[in-house]
Design a protein around this motif. Structure first.
Motif, PDB file in Angstrom:
ATOM      1  N   ALA A 248      84.288  14.900  -2.218  1.00 36.46           N
ATOM      2  CA  ALA A 248      84.793  13.538  -2.016  1.00 36.46           C
ATOM      3  C   ALA A 248      83.860  12.728  -1.131  1.00 36.46           C
ATOM      4  O   ALA A 248      83.651  11.525  -1.358  1.00 36.46           O
ATOM      5  CB  ALA A 248      86.193  13.578  -1.408  1.00 36.46           C
ATOM      6  N   VAL A 249      83.281  13.370  -0.121  1.00 37.61           N
ATOM      7  CA  VAL A 249      82.351  12.675   0.775  1.00 37.61           C
ATOM      8  C   VAL A 249      81.034  12.416   0.059  1.00 37.61           C
ATOM      9  O   VAL A 249      80.450  11.324   0.158  1.00 37.61           O
ATOM     10  CB  VAL A 249      82.124  13.490   2.064  1.00 37.61           C
ATOM     11  N   ILE A 250      80.558  13.411  -0.676  1.00 29.98           N
ATOM     12  CA  ILE A 250      79.306  13.246  -1.426  1.00 29.98           C
ATOM     13  C   ILE A 250      79.420  12.072  -2.398  1.00 29.98           C
ATOM     14  O   ILE A 250      78.538  11.205  -2.465  1.00 29.98           O
ATOM     15  CB  ILE A 250      78.973  14.543  -2.198  1.00 29.98           C
ATOM     16  N   GLU A 251      80.526  12.015  -3.128  1.00 30.71           N
ATOM     17  CA  GLU A 251      80.719  10.948  -4.112  1.00 30.71           C
ATOM     18  C   GLU A 251      80.804   9.580  -3.435  1.00 30.71           C
ATOM     19  O   GLU A 251      80.203   8.598  -3.903  1.00 30.71           O
ATOM     20  CB  GLU A 251      81.978  11.208  -4.923  1.00 30.71           C
ATOM     21  N   ALA A 252      81.543   9.490  -2.324  1.00 26.08           N
ATOM     22  CA  ALA A 252      81.711   8.212  -1.638  1.00 26.08           C
ATOM     23  C   ALA A 252      80.385   7.695  -1.092  1.00 26.08           C
ATOM     24  O   ALA A 252      80.070   6.500  -1.201  1.00 26.08           O
ATOM     25  CB  ALA A 252      82.731   8.363  -0.507  1.00 26.08           C
ATOM     26  N   VAL A 253      79.599   8.584  -0.497  1.00 28.46           N
ATOM     27  CA  VAL A 253      78.307   8.194   0.070  1.00 28.46           C
ATOM     28  C   VAL A 253      77.335   7.776  -1.036  1.00 28.46           C
ATOM     29  O   VAL A 253      76.648   6.754  -0.933  1.00 28.46           O
ATOM     30  CB  VAL A 253      77.723   9.345   0.914  1.00 28.46           C
ATOM     31  N   TYR A 254      77.299   8.568  -2.105  1.00 27.13           N
ATOM     32  CA  TYR A 254      76.393   8.278  -3.220  1.00 27.13           C
ATOM     33  C   TYR A 254      76.727   6.920  -3.849  1.00 27.13           C
ATOM     34  O   TYR A 254      75.844   6.092  -4.104  1.00 27.13           O
ATOM     35  CB  TYR A 254      76.498   9.382  -4.261  1.00 27.13           C
TER      36      TYR A 254
ATOM     37  N   MET B 172      80.969   4.149   6.746  1.00 20.99           N
ATOM     38  CA  MET B 172      82.393   3.853   6.617  1.00 20.99           C
ATOM     39  C   MET B 172      82.969   4.458   5.332  1.00 20.99           C
ATOM     40  O   MET B 172      84.131   4.884   5.296  1.00 20.99           O
ATOM     41  CB  MET B 172      82.610   2.346   6.627  1.00 20.99           C
ATOM     42  N   ALA B 173      82.165   4.524   4.291  1.00 19.47           N
ATOM     43  CA  ALA B 173      82.621   5.170   3.055  1.00 19.47           C
ATOM     44  C   ALA B 173      82.862   6.658   3.289  1.00 19.47           C
ATOM     45  O   ALA B 173      83.853   7.231   2.808  1.00 19.47           O
ATOM     46  CB  ALA B 173      81.596   4.953   1.943  1.00 19.47           C
ATOM     47  N   ALA B 174      81.948   7.296   4.024  1.00 17.28           N
ATOM     48  CA  ALA B 174      82.124   8.718   4.351  1.00 17.28           C
ATOM     49  C   ALA B 174      83.370   8.931   5.189  1.00 17.28           C
ATOM     50  O   ALA B 174      84.173   9.836   4.927  1.00 17.28           O
ATOM     51  CB  ALA B 174      80.890   9.238   5.084  1.00 17.28           C
ATOM     52  N   ALA B 175      83.547   8.092   6.219  1.00 16.54           N
ATOM     53  CA  ALA B 175      84.709   8.224   7.099  1.00 16.54           C
ATOM     54  C   ALA B 175      86.008   8.003   6.328  1.00 16.54           C
ATOM     55  O   ALA B 175      87.003   8.713   6.542  1.00 16.54           O
ATOM     56  CB  ALA B 175      84.594   7.228   8.252  1.00 16.54           C
ATOM     57  N   SER B 176      86.003   7.048   5.413  1.00 19.16           N
ATOM     58  CA  SER B 176      87.191   6.788   4.601  1.00 19.16           C
ATOM     59  C   SER B 176      87.512   7.982   3.717  1.00 19.16           C
ATOM     60  O   SER B 176      88.693   8.353   3.545  1.00 19.16           O
ATOM     61  CB  SER B 176      86.975   5.540   3.736  1.00 19.16           C
ATOM     62  N   ALA B 177      86.477   8.597   3.155  1.00 16.46           N
ATOM     63  CA  ALA B 177      86.689   9.769   2.310  1.00 16.46           C
ATOM     64  C   ALA B 177      87.303  10.914   3.110  1.00 16.46           C
ATOM     65  O   ALA B 177      88.209  11.608   2.629  1.00 16.46           O
ATOM     66  CB  ALA B 177      85.370  10.205   1.676  1.00 16.46           C
ATOM     67  N   VAL B 178      86.823  11.120   4.329  1.00 23.05           N
ATOM     68  CA  VAL B 178      87.367  12.173   5.192  1.00 23.05           C
ATOM     69  C   VAL B 178      88.848  11.926   5.449  1.00 23.05           C
ATOM     70  O   VAL B 178      89.685  12.838   5.338  1.00 23.05           O
ATOM     71  CB  VAL B 178      86.592  12.252   6.522  1.00 23.05           C
ATOM     72  N   LEU B 179      89.181  10.699   5.792  1.00 23.10           N
ATOM     73  CA  LEU B 179      90.577  10.360   6.093  1.00 23.10           C
ATOM     74  C   LEU B 179      91.461  10.576   4.860  1.00 23.10           C
ATOM     75  O   LEU B 179      92.574  11.122   4.965  1.00 23.10           O
ATOM     76  CB  LEU B 179      90.650   8.904   6.555  1.00 23.10           C
TER      77      LEU B 179
END
Length: 446
Positions: A82-88, A325-332
């Motif tokens: 989920a983090v990989i996809e959001a960051v990419y 922020m995309a990574a942080a949102s994915a984590v949450l």
């Protein structure tokens, strides 16, 4: 010179270990030293060359699989898709600083503030926990008109000029600020039979009084609520309240450093301070927030933050950028969607129970304590005297490394194993960890 210990040198590779290394590993350590200098430290007498990670597991250059029982950087698991996809996806569209309008930082702020007490309603962003704590100290000084900061005796809060001056765990080579005072950590194992809350509150007042005697106005107390670097000291839920009442009574603020106990790590609440029923004045976080992407945050009561923000502009080039922020949102989102708070509480309780069985079996295990997936495993020479056994702890983490289990030590005596796996750690991983501990302690004759 102070005799303070140091988290940097307790578990570390040294030049005298080089002769025992294979040629490839020795070559890498020499190259690293030549290029990066002497300040950097490596874990283990035989450093681990890692090349891949997934969930709670890591693989080295030889293809050997390890159980990670230490890293809260990849808090929800190494290489979470989920983090990989959001960051990419965000990197392919836009990445810039915060002086342009962008929805992601606002959406995230609303979501993260919703996890906190309603009194905490303002957010600011940086890249590291050090930066967040540095800003928190500046805010404390602006709010109070003072400069005195209290931290615990083995605490670690960062590497900036301000935070390193309030991080005794960095060791005697790092001078503390003259405006820093140290309060003993609430070591419940050694305070057995005492009222830890009242004791800690009295120790807090002593340090505030000492500041006043030296003409220093008290600004605030900064702590992580599980006292990670002090040896993982969760204590009974709620015991911290008396000390925080003393902080407020003397005009200071409470800065909750949530870099280690936050993001459901302790299981009982989303934030470490939550298990004590506290409402901090400022909350800081870092490493687990982006699962490896550099991002950190500071969250505060409006009136406290405005003492700083209403007259001091703040800008951090990469802090709060859209990719972070995309990574942080994915984590949450993952924490919520995978119900990780319940998972952490459940699996953490299972792990704690199994580790206590090892305490019953091995005399050298003096205490096992924890909250959620954050556990301290303390080694002693004698259970009656509770004399710390640093040598055993260091030998034990090396033996665990040979069992392909990675962790490290904490505490002023360097005798506490800090067991803090990614939240991807499962019930099925418990046997690997406890079996490795059991075999290693038996092998070491303890």
């Amino acid at each position: 010179m102070s005799s303070r210990s140091t988290i940097m040198d307790t578990n570390s590779f040294r030049d005298e270990h080089a002769a025992a290394l294979d040629e490839a590993t020795r070559s890498l350590t020499e190259r690293r030293k030549d290029l990066l200098g002497a300040s950097y430290r490596l874990f283990y007498r035989r450093p681990v060359h890692l090349v891949r990670g997934k969930g709670a597991y890591l693989w080295d250059a030889n293809g050997d699989k390890y159980l990670d029982v230490y890293n809260n950087v990849a808090s929800i698991g190494h290489c979470h898709p989920a983090v990989i996809e959001a960051v990419y996806e965000q990197m392919g569209r836009l990445n810039t600083h915060t002086r342009y309008l962008h929805e992601t930082i606002l959406d995230y702020s609303e979501a993260i503030l919703a996890t906190m007490p309603e009194e905490i309603n303002r957010a600011m962003y940086m890249c590291t926990g050090s930066e967040a704590n540095d800003l928190a100290m500046r805010i404390a000084c602006e709010w109070s008109g003072g400069t005195g900061i209290i931290v615990t005796q083995e605490s670690y809060h960062g590497t900036s000029f301000l935070t390193s001056g309030a991080s005794p765990a960095l060791g005697s080579g790092q001078n503390l600020s003259p405006n820093t005072r140290l309060v003993p950590a609430p070591d419940h194992y050694r305070l057995a039979g005492q009222d830890a809350g009242a004791w800690f509150a009295a120790e807090m007042q002593k340090q505030i009084d000492d500041m006043a005697a030296h003409g220093i106005k008290f600004a605030g107390f900064m702590a992580d609520s599980i006292f990670s670097s002090d040896g993982v000291l969760p204590g009974e839920a709620g015991f911290l309240k008396e000390a925080i009442d003393v902080v407020h009574k003397n005009g200071g603020i409470f800065i909750a450093d949530e870099v280690q106990p936050g993001f459901v790590r302790t299981g009982e609440s989303f934030w470490g301070f939550g298990r004590h029923g506290l409402i901090p004045d400022v909350v800081t976080t870092g490493k687990p927030m982006g699962n490896g992407i550099p991002v950190s945050g500071l969250f505060a009561r409006k009136e406290v933050m405005e003492a700083f923000s209403n007259h001091v502009p703040y800008f951090n080039t990469f802090g709060g950028n859209p990719v972070s922020m995309a990574a942080a949102s994915a984590v949450l989102n993952v924490i919520k969607e995978e119900n990780l708070q319940t998972h952490t509480q459940k699996v953490g309780a299972e792990l704690l129970g199994e580790l206590k069985k090892l305490q019953d079996k091995h005399e050298s295990v003096g205490d096992v304590r924890g909250a959620g997936l954050f556990i301290g495993f303390e080694l002693v020479k004698d259970r009656n005297s509770k004399e710390p056994d640093k040598e055993l702890a260091l030998d034990l983490i090396e033996a665990l490394r040979d069992e392909h289990v990675l962790t490290s030590v904490a505490g002023p005596y360097g005798n506490v194993l800090k067991l803090r796996p990614p939240l991807a750690f499962q019930s099925g991983d418990i046997d690997w960890l406890t079996g490795a501990l059991d075999r290693s302690l038996t092998k070491l004759g303890r």
